[in-house]
Design an enzyme around this catalytic site. Sequence first.
Site, PDB file in Angstrom:
ATOM      1  N   LYS A 101       0.852  -1.193   0.000  1.00 25.84           N
ATOM      2  CA  LYS A 101       0.000   0.000   0.000  1.00 25.84           C
ATOM      3  C   LYS A 101       0.876   1.228   0.000  1.00 25.84           C
ATOM      4  O   LYS A 101       1.781   1.358   0.833  1.00 25.84           O
ATOM      5  CB  LYS A 101      -0.881  -0.009   1.274  1.00 25.84           C
ATOM      6  CG  LYS A 101      -1.821   1.154   1.369  1.00 25.84           C
ATOM      7  CD  LYS A 101      -3.132   0.874   0.660  1.00 25.84           C
ATOM      8  CE  LYS A 101      -3.945   2.124   0.411  1.00 25.84           C
ATOM      9  NZ  LYS A 101      -3.583   2.851  -0.820  1.00 25.84           N
ATOM     10  N   LYS A 125       5.352   3.390   8.417  1.00 24.06           N
ATOM     11  CA  LYS A 125       4.206   4.290   8.590  1.00 24.06           C
ATOM     12  C   LYS A 125       2.911   3.483   8.614  1.00 24.06           C
ATOM     13  O   LYS A 125       2.057   3.668   9.472  1.00 24.06           O
ATOM     14  CB  LYS A 125       4.180   5.274   7.417  1.00 24.06           C
ATOM     15  CG  LYS A 125       3.045   6.251   7.457  1.00 24.06           C
ATOM     16  CD  LYS A 125       2.926   7.024   6.159  1.00 24.06           C
ATOM     17  CE  LYS A 125       4.231   7.683   5.763  1.00 24.06           C
ATOM     18  NZ  LYS A 125       4.055   8.713   4.741  1.00 24.06           N
ATOM     19  N   LYS A 137       5.204   1.706  -3.074  1.00 25.36           N
ATOM     20  CA  LYS A 137       5.139   3.069  -3.635  1.00 25.36           C
ATOM     21  C   LYS A 137       5.354   2.951  -5.138  1.00 25.36           C
ATOM     22  O   LYS A 137       5.940   1.985  -5.613  1.00 25.36           O
ATOM     23  CB  LYS A 137       6.233   3.947  -3.019  1.00 25.36           C
ATOM     24  CG  LYS A 137       6.005   5.432  -3.186  1.00 25.36           C
ATOM     25  CD  LYS A 137       5.021   5.984  -2.173  1.00 25.36           C
ATOM     26  CE  LYS A 137       4.647   7.419  -2.487  1.00 25.36           C
ATOM     27  NZ  LYS A 137       3.797   8.011  -1.427  1.00 25.36           N
ATOM     28  N   GLY A 176      -2.940   8.226  -4.349  1.00 21.40           N
ATOM     29  CA  GLY A 176      -2.317   9.443  -4.862  1.00 21.40           C
ATOM     30  C   GLY A 176      -1.062   9.827  -4.093  1.00 21.40           C
ATOM     31  O   GLY A 176      -0.731   9.240  -3.063  1.00 21.40           O
ATOM     32  N   ASP A 177      -0.358  10.788  -4.617  1.00 16.37           N
ATOM     33  CA  ASP A 177       0.790  11.432  -3.959  1.00 16.37           C
ATOM     34  C   ASP A 177       1.001  12.712  -4.774  1.00 16.37           C
ATOM     35  O   ASP A 177       0.065  13.180  -5.441  1.00 16.37           O
ATOM     36  CB  ASP A 177       2.028  10.515  -3.962  1.00 16.37           C
ATOM     37  CG  ASP A 177       3.164  11.048  -3.085  1.00 16.37           C
ATOM     38  OD1 ASP A 177       3.057  10.963  -1.857  1.00 16.37           O
ATOM     39  OD2 ASP A 177       4.152  11.588  -3.620  1.00 16.37           O
ATOM     40  N   ASN A 252      -2.475  19.171  -1.759  1.00 12.92           N
ATOM     41  CA  ASN A 252      -3.475  18.468  -0.961  1.00 12.92           C
ATOM     42  C   ASN A 252      -3.166  18.513   0.532  1.00 12.92           C
ATOM     43  O   ASN A 252      -4.009  18.899   1.347  1.00 12.92           O
ATOM     44  CB  ASN A 252      -3.582  17.018  -1.461  1.00 12.92           C
ATOM     45  CG  ASN A 252      -4.448  16.172  -0.551  1.00 12.92           C
ATOM     46  OD1 ASN A 252      -3.959  15.383   0.236  1.00 12.92           O
ATOM     47  ND2 ASN A 252      -5.739  16.360  -0.634  1.00 12.92           N
ATOM     48  N   SER A 389      -6.982   5.796   3.784  1.00 13.45           N
ATOM     49  CA  SER A 389      -6.995   4.908   2.607  1.00 13.45           C
ATOM     50  C   SER A 389      -7.368   3.484   3.026  1.00 13.45           C
ATOM     51  O   SER A 389      -8.122   2.798   2.332  1.00 13.45           O
ATOM     52  CB  SER A 389      -5.629   4.890   1.921  1.00 13.45           C
ATOM     53  OG  SER A 389      -5.501   5.998   1.056  1.00 13.45           O
TER      54      SER A 389
HETATM   55  P1  NDP Z   1       0.516  17.927  -4.239  1.00  9.90           P
HETATM   56  O1  NDP Z   1       1.012  17.609  -5.580  1.00  9.90           O
HETATM   57  O2  NDP Z   1      -0.958  18.052  -4.011  1.00  9.90           O
HETATM   58  O3  NDP Z   1       1.187  19.270  -3.686  1.00  9.90           O
HETATM   59  C1  NDP Z   1       2.555  19.437  -3.556  1.00  9.90           C
HETATM   60  C2  NDP Z   1       2.790  20.898  -3.259  1.00  9.90           C
HETATM   61  O4  NDP Z   1       4.139  21.128  -2.908  1.00  9.90           O
HETATM   62  C3  NDP Z   1       2.503  21.792  -4.446  1.00  9.90           C
HETATM   63  O5  NDP Z   1       1.981  23.002  -3.982  1.00  9.90           O
HETATM   64  C4  NDP Z   1       3.903  21.994  -5.036  1.00  9.90           C
HETATM   65  O6  NDP Z   1       4.049  23.139  -5.840  1.00  9.90           O
HETATM   66  C5  NDP Z   1       4.671  22.133  -3.780  1.00  9.90           C
HETATM   67  N1  NDP Z   1       6.101  21.948  -3.937  1.00  9.90           N
HETATM   68  C6  NDP Z   1       6.771  20.995  -4.619  1.00  9.90           C
HETATM   69  N2  NDP Z   1       8.094  21.161  -4.486  1.00  9.90           N
HETATM   70  C7  NDP Z   1       8.243  22.240  -3.703  1.00  9.90           C
HETATM   71  C8  NDP Z   1       9.367  22.915  -3.177  1.00  9.90           C
HETATM   72  N3  NDP Z   1      10.606  22.506  -3.449  1.00  9.90           N
HETATM   73  N4  NDP Z   1       9.142  23.972  -2.365  1.00  9.90           N
HETATM   74  C9  NDP Z   1       7.886  24.397  -2.079  1.00  9.90           C
HETATM   75  N5  NDP Z   1       6.797  23.793  -2.555  1.00  9.90           N
HETATM   76  C10 NDP Z   1       6.979  22.739  -3.352  1.00  9.90           C
HETATM   77  O7  NDP Z   1       1.135  16.798  -3.267  1.00  9.90           O
HETATM   78  P2  NDP Z   1       0.646  16.347  -1.833  1.00  9.90           P
HETATM   79  O8  NDP Z   1       0.135  17.507  -1.080  1.00  9.90           O
HETATM   80  O9  NDP Z   1      -0.213  15.152  -1.995  1.00  9.90           O
HETATM   81  O10 NDP Z   1       2.018  15.814  -1.192  1.00  9.90           O
HETATM   82  C11 NDP Z   1       2.925  16.687  -0.517  1.00  9.90           C
HETATM   83  C12 NDP Z   1       3.857  15.863   0.343  1.00  9.90           C
HETATM   84  O11 NDP Z   1       3.093  15.081   1.283  1.00  9.90           O
HETATM   85  C13 NDP Z   1       4.718  14.838  -0.411  1.00  9.90           C
HETATM   86  O12 NDP Z   1       5.951  14.707   0.272  1.00  9.90           O
HETATM   87  C14 NDP Z   1       3.922  13.552  -0.270  1.00  9.90           C
HETATM   88  O13 NDP Z   1       4.733  12.401  -0.428  1.00  9.90           O
HETATM   89  C15 NDP Z   1       3.434  13.702   1.158  1.00  9.90           C
HETATM   90  N6  NDP Z   1       2.274  12.893   1.515  1.00  9.90           N
HETATM   91  C16 NDP Z   1       1.100  13.000   0.813  1.00  9.90           C
HETATM   92  C17 NDP Z   1       0.011  12.256   1.195  1.00  9.90           C
HETATM   93  C18 NDP Z   1      -1.323  12.426   0.551  1.00  9.90           C
HETATM   94  O14 NDP Z   1      -2.306  11.867   1.066  1.00  9.90           O
HETATM   95  N7  NDP Z   1      -1.451  13.195  -0.513  1.00  9.90           N
HETATM   96  C19 NDP Z   1       0.098  11.248   2.288  1.00  9.90           C
HETATM   97  C20 NDP Z   1       1.355  11.292   3.025  1.00  9.90           C
HETATM   98  C21 NDP Z   1       2.393  12.073   2.617  1.00  9.90           C
HETATM   99  P3  NDP Z   1       3.969  23.060  -7.456  1.00  9.90           P
HETATM  100  O15 NDP Z   1       2.492  23.015  -7.752  1.00  9.90           O
HETATM  101  O16 NDP Z   1       4.643  24.293  -7.908  1.00  9.90           O
HETATM  102  O17 NDP Z   1       4.697  21.809  -7.880  1.00  9.90           O
END
Ligand code: NDP
Length: 457
Positions: A101, A125, A137, A176-177, A252, A389
Amino acid sequence: MTITTVSNEQLAKEYVDGVFEQLKQQNCHQAEFLQAAEEIFISLVPVFAQHPEYIQANILSRIVEPDRIISFRVAWQDDNNQVQVNRGYRVQYSNVMGPYKGGLRFHPSVNESIIKFLGFEQIFKNALTGQPIGGGKGGSNFDPKGKSDSEIMRFCQAFMTELYRHIGPDVDVPAGDIGVGAREVGYLWGQYKRLTKANESGVLTGKTPGYGGSLARKEATGYGTVYFVNEMLKDANDSFEGKTVVVSGSGNVSTYAIEKAQQYGAKVVACSDSSGYIYDPEGLDLAAIKEIKEVKGDRISTYVNYRPNATFTEGCTGIWTIPCDIALPCATQNEINGESARTLISNGVKAIGEGANMPSDLEAINEFLNAGVLFGPAKAANAGGVAVSALEMAQDSSRVFWSFEEVDAKLHQIMKNIYMDSKAAAEKYGFPGNLVMGANIAGFIKVADGMLMEGVY
Ligand code: NDP
């Protein structure tokens, strides 16, 4: 004759160092993977000192080697009828606790090292959530930015045309991620159904509610991170009320971390995307952020059109120079280095909650721990997403769907349990208050005990 006795601690350290040395030799170009492994390995020395049976069964060498790595070509046609080729991955790391997962990441930086670091962390996790899910992943170096909706759909269909043969509701359940939200999951799910004829909705999570998705999944990671930090604060007789908060990213995780922090009475003053950060000293207008990111799919810099007193600054790391009580890094890996950590500390930060995966590098983590900052590590603090999830999988298989309030209440309880388990493990192994050690140890022990039970294979 001198008799030297080797302590259990020494034996454990030699064992862990030996496995890490071998890992470095075999994966010398995989910096992110080695970084994630090192952080976990360091935490496990006291565990091996107390559990020689884990050394005997060589658990560490076995757990750090994925069950399998699948890499595949994804060929798709763009809107100009040009054929494009990307690389797809699925790393099936461990199914000791349940089906593999973990999410799918679509971002140009994706490579085997990134997917392995994420997959390895996911094992622990997922074990921490207490739900029956193993670790995996996947993703692709496909860049969704600037692509039309039709291009995204064709890419997702091409990606699933290979992936479907490796997954299943009781085998491997992607989600998603970064770059993969409900829209992409919908396209992937549609293609899976066409290829398999089966309406196995539990094969993917993060689906739209009403189409097999769970209410509160979208909010789960961000809300869960804030619930976790709230537990840390409560233990220190503190709360979010009246605190100044900085959140990186505006995707997200960030959006719903901002929402819950605001509901808890905090003032969130900054967020970012990969171009730069916005600072709104009066507190962020979340409705404007949702319109920019979720409705228009626009850049965060346009926020200044909604709020004239706000500023936009190019570049990402500057966000950590904004004084705050609580920092929630929710964007990407290695976004806080030692220098940013020292700046946050000298500006008086009290708590960090890692919404993103591995957002703080090892130097930054040590700075926070040494300064006595409350530190919620990613493995524990952002586990809410995958926990919901798993609740989505349960709803899909029972064909019974729960209300938002029911799912949110279960999420809240899971985050409290993760906090308590991590805290207890840290205390038991001699590192009270160190939730990095605690989360790694609590997650590891569950999986290691399962491996002992299953025997060697
Ligand atoms: P999204 O794609 O929805 O959002 C990522 C955000 O981070 C965007 O706003 C992106 O900007 C920004 N970003 C990317 N690189 C940088 C940077 N170097 N500095 C500042 N901002 C940056 O992804 P998620 O919100 O889903 O995921 C974010 C993190 O959380 C990841 O590490 C992911 O692995 C982790 N995560 C997510 C989960 C989930 O349920 N979605 C669960 C657990 C962990 P831009 O649009 O410009 O690329």
